[in-house]
Design a protein around this motif. Structure first.
Motif, short mmCIF file in Angstrom:
data_model
loop_
_atom_site.label_atom_id
_atom_site.label_comp_id
_atom_site.label_asym_id
_atom_site.label_seq_id
_atom_site.Cartn_x
_atom_site.Cartn_y
_atom_site.Cartn_z
N TYR A 12 0.86 -1.18 0.00
CA TYR A 12 0.00 0.00 0.00
C TYR A 12 0.89 1.23 0.00
CZ TYR A 12 -3.26 3.62 1.31
OH TYR A 12 -4.00 4.78 1.30
N HIS A 13 0.72 2.10 -0.99
CA HIS A 13 1.46 3.36 -1.03
C HIS A 13 0.60 4.42 -0.35
CE1 HIS A 13 4.55 2.00 -3.85
NE2 HIS A 13 3.59 1.29 -4.42
N GLY A 39 -12.42 2.46 -5.91
CA GLY A 39 -11.16 2.17 -6.61
C GLY A 39 -10.01 3.07 -6.23
N CYS A 40 -10.09 3.73 -5.05
CA CYS A 40 -9.01 4.64 -4.67
C CYS A 40 -8.03 4.00 -3.69
CB CYS A 40 -9.56 5.94 -4.08
SG CYS A 40 -10.13 5.78 -2.38
N GLY A 41 -8.28 2.77 -3.27
CA GLY A 41 -7.31 2.09 -2.42
C GLY A 41 -7.79 1.73 -1.02
N LYS A 42 -9.09 1.83 -0.75
CA LYS A 42 -9.61 1.56 0.60
C LYS A 42 -9.37 0.09 0.99
CE LYS A 42 -13.81 3.03 -0.42
NZ LYS A 42 -13.59 3.46 -1.83
N THR A 43 -9.76 -0.80 0.08
CA THR A 43 -9.61 -2.23 0.39
C THR A 43 -8.14 -2.59 0.51
OG1 THR A 43 -11.67 -2.68 -0.76
CG2 THR A 43 -10.18 -4.56 -0.44
N ARG A 44 -7.32 -2.02 -0.37
CA ARG A 44 -5.90 -2.32 -0.31
C ARG A 44 -5.29 -1.86 1.01
NH1 ARG A 44 -1.66 -3.59 -3.80
NH2 ARG A 44 -3.27 -4.63 -5.00
N GLU A 186 2.10 -2.16 -9.62
CA GLU A 186 1.06 -3.18 -9.79
C GLU A 186 1.19 -3.92 -11.12
OE1 GLU A 186 -1.89 -3.83 -7.57
OE2 GLU A 186 -0.33 -3.01 -6.29
N ARG A 219 -7.97 1.86 -9.81
CA ARG A 219 -8.18 0.46 -10.23
C ARG A 219 -8.25 0.35 -11.75
NH1 ARG A 219 -12.86 -0.76 -7.87
NH2 ARG A 219 -11.97 -1.89 -6.12
P1 ADP Z 1 -11.49 0.57 -3.16
O1 ADP Z 1 -11.57 -0.44 -2.07
O2 ADP Z 1 -11.27 1.97 -2.69
O3 ADP Z 1 -12.66 0.47 -4.13
P2 ADP Z 1 -9.10 -0.88 -3.92
O4 ADP Z 1 -8.38 -0.80 -2.62
O5 ADP Z 1 -9.70 -2.20 -4.29
O6 ADP Z 1 -10.20 0.27 -4.05
O7 ADP Z 1 -8.07 -0.40 -5.04
C1 ADP Z 1 -8.17 -0.81 -6.38
C2 ADP Z 1 -6.81 -1.18 -6.90
O8 ADP Z 1 -6.04 0.02 -7.08
C3 ADP Z 1 -5.99 -2.06 -5.98
O9 ADP Z 1 -6.21 -3.42 -6.24
C4 ADP Z 1 -4.57 -1.65 -6.31
O10 ADP Z 1 -4.15 -2.32 -7.49
C5 ADP Z 1 -4.69 -0.18 -6.68
N1 ADP Z 1 -4.42 0.79 -5.62
C6 ADP Z 1 -5.19 1.88 -5.37
N2 ADP Z 1 -4.63 2.63 -4.41
C7 ADP Z 1 -3.47 2.02 -4.04
C8 ADP Z 1 -2.42 2.33 -3.11
N3 ADP Z 1 -2.47 3.44 -2.35
N4 ADP Z 1 -1.38 1.47 -3.01
C9 ADP Z 1 -1.35 0.36 -3.78
N5 ADP Z 1 -2.30 0.01 -4.69
C10 ADP Z 1 -3.35 0.83 -4.83
#
Ligand code: ADP
Length: 279
Positions: A12-13, A39-44, A186, A219
């Motif tokens: 995670y960056h 798609g902004c990185g919440k799940t990651r 990625e 994403r």
């Molecule tokens: P959200 O949960 O906000 O919908 P995700 O966490 O699933 O979004 O992020 C989508 C994809 O974007 C991840 O699978 C990863 O490839 C990439 N991504 C987005 N933000 C980051 C981050 N800060 N560091 C690393 N990968 C990221």
């Protein structure tokens, strides 16, 4: 404390202090609300934190048919017997893991209420269907929910009584430099070859159009760069992964297609010094 069965550490960056805020909230047993566009990185971030904190992650993708039983557990028939099977929230509470409710506002109100007793000083679950059994959340347990504030209608919003039980971490799309780093990491695509994809995504994020409910997320940029790594040219990759999925409105689709073409036809001599692509 249980160990996350992850094979590789999810990278995670971070854009700000979200990692240290998350870790501090976890140490204090505080529930976290992650706000930000899809798609902004919440799940990651949650995957990264579970790995870093060495706890099991139980992820639930919330939907409108989800009930409290889907979170807490239910009796199931197994080989002629009726047995109780813990839901992900109960499992996380017993084991001391992180329970992540993705897109929590999609869940029905009765399901959301099920989390209340775990998010205040009681930190306990009352399993009424299991004869009122009470479970004290084990150390390490944390509830994390995510939602996209720009996407919610008035009807679908978190109640104040739920909101005030959590600390909020606000995320957004990364800066150009950070997104470049993320996409390169990625996909393995060199930074200079994905510059126009990132610029296209940024241009789409600036568009205000009622038919555009979502914008180009990190994403989708990762997906487009992945297609380029597989040999697709810029235009095909950008349309397939970024603009194509955004809208079904013919006028908007044409406009977005035109934008992709505009970026595809930029020459390396343009101001901004874009690298040439061998097309
Ligand atoms: P959200 O949960 O906000 O919908 P995700 O966490 O699933 O979004 O992020 C989508 C994809 O974007 C991840 O699978 C990863 O490839 C990439 N991504 C987005 N933000 C980051 C981050 N800060 N560091 C690393 N990968 C990221």
């Amino acid at each position: 404390m249980s160990t996350a069965p992850t094979m590789t550490s999810p990278i995670y960056h971070s854009a700000g202090n979200e990692v240290s805020v998350f870790a501090a909230a976890w140490r204090r047993g505080l529930a976290v609300m992650l706000k930000g566009p899809t798609g902004c990185g919440k799940t990651r971030l949650v995957e990264h934190m579970a790995d870093r904190l060495d706890v099991t992650l139980h992820t639930v993708s919330c939907h409108e048919d989800m009930t409290a039983s889907d979170l807490l557990g239910r009796f199931l028939l197994r080989g002629g017997d009726t047995v109780w099977v813990d839901g992900p929230l109960t499992r996380a509470a017993r084991e001391g893991g992180i329970c992540y409710l993705d897109e929590v506002v999609e869940a029905r109100a009765d399901a959301v209420v099920a989390i209340h007793s775990l998010t205040d000083h009681r930190r306990e679950l009352n399993l009424e269907r299991l004869g009122g059994q009470r479970i004290q959340a084990a150390p390490g347990f944390q509830l994390v929910v995510s939602y996209n504030p720009g996407y919610q209608s008035i009807l679908k919003d978190l109640k104040p009584s739920t909101r005030q039980r959590m600390v909020a971490i606000e995320l957004d799309f990364p800066t150009f430099e950070l997104e470049q780093k993320i996409v390169t990491d990625e996909t393995g695509m060199p930074g200079e070859e994905i510059g126009d994809l990132l610029r296209l995504a940024q241009a789409i994020r600036r568009i205000e159009h009622p038919g555009l409910r979502e914008v180009a997320s990190t994403r989708t940029v990762v997906a487009a760069a992945g297609l380029m790594a597989e040999g697709l040219d810029f235009e095909a990759a950008a349309h397939t992964a970024i603009t194509g999925p955004l809208s079904d409105d013919p006028e908007l689709r044409d406009g977005l297609r035109g934008l992709v073409r505009e970026f595809a036809h930029r020459t390396p001599t343009e101001p901004g010094g874009r690298p040439s692509r061998n097309r």
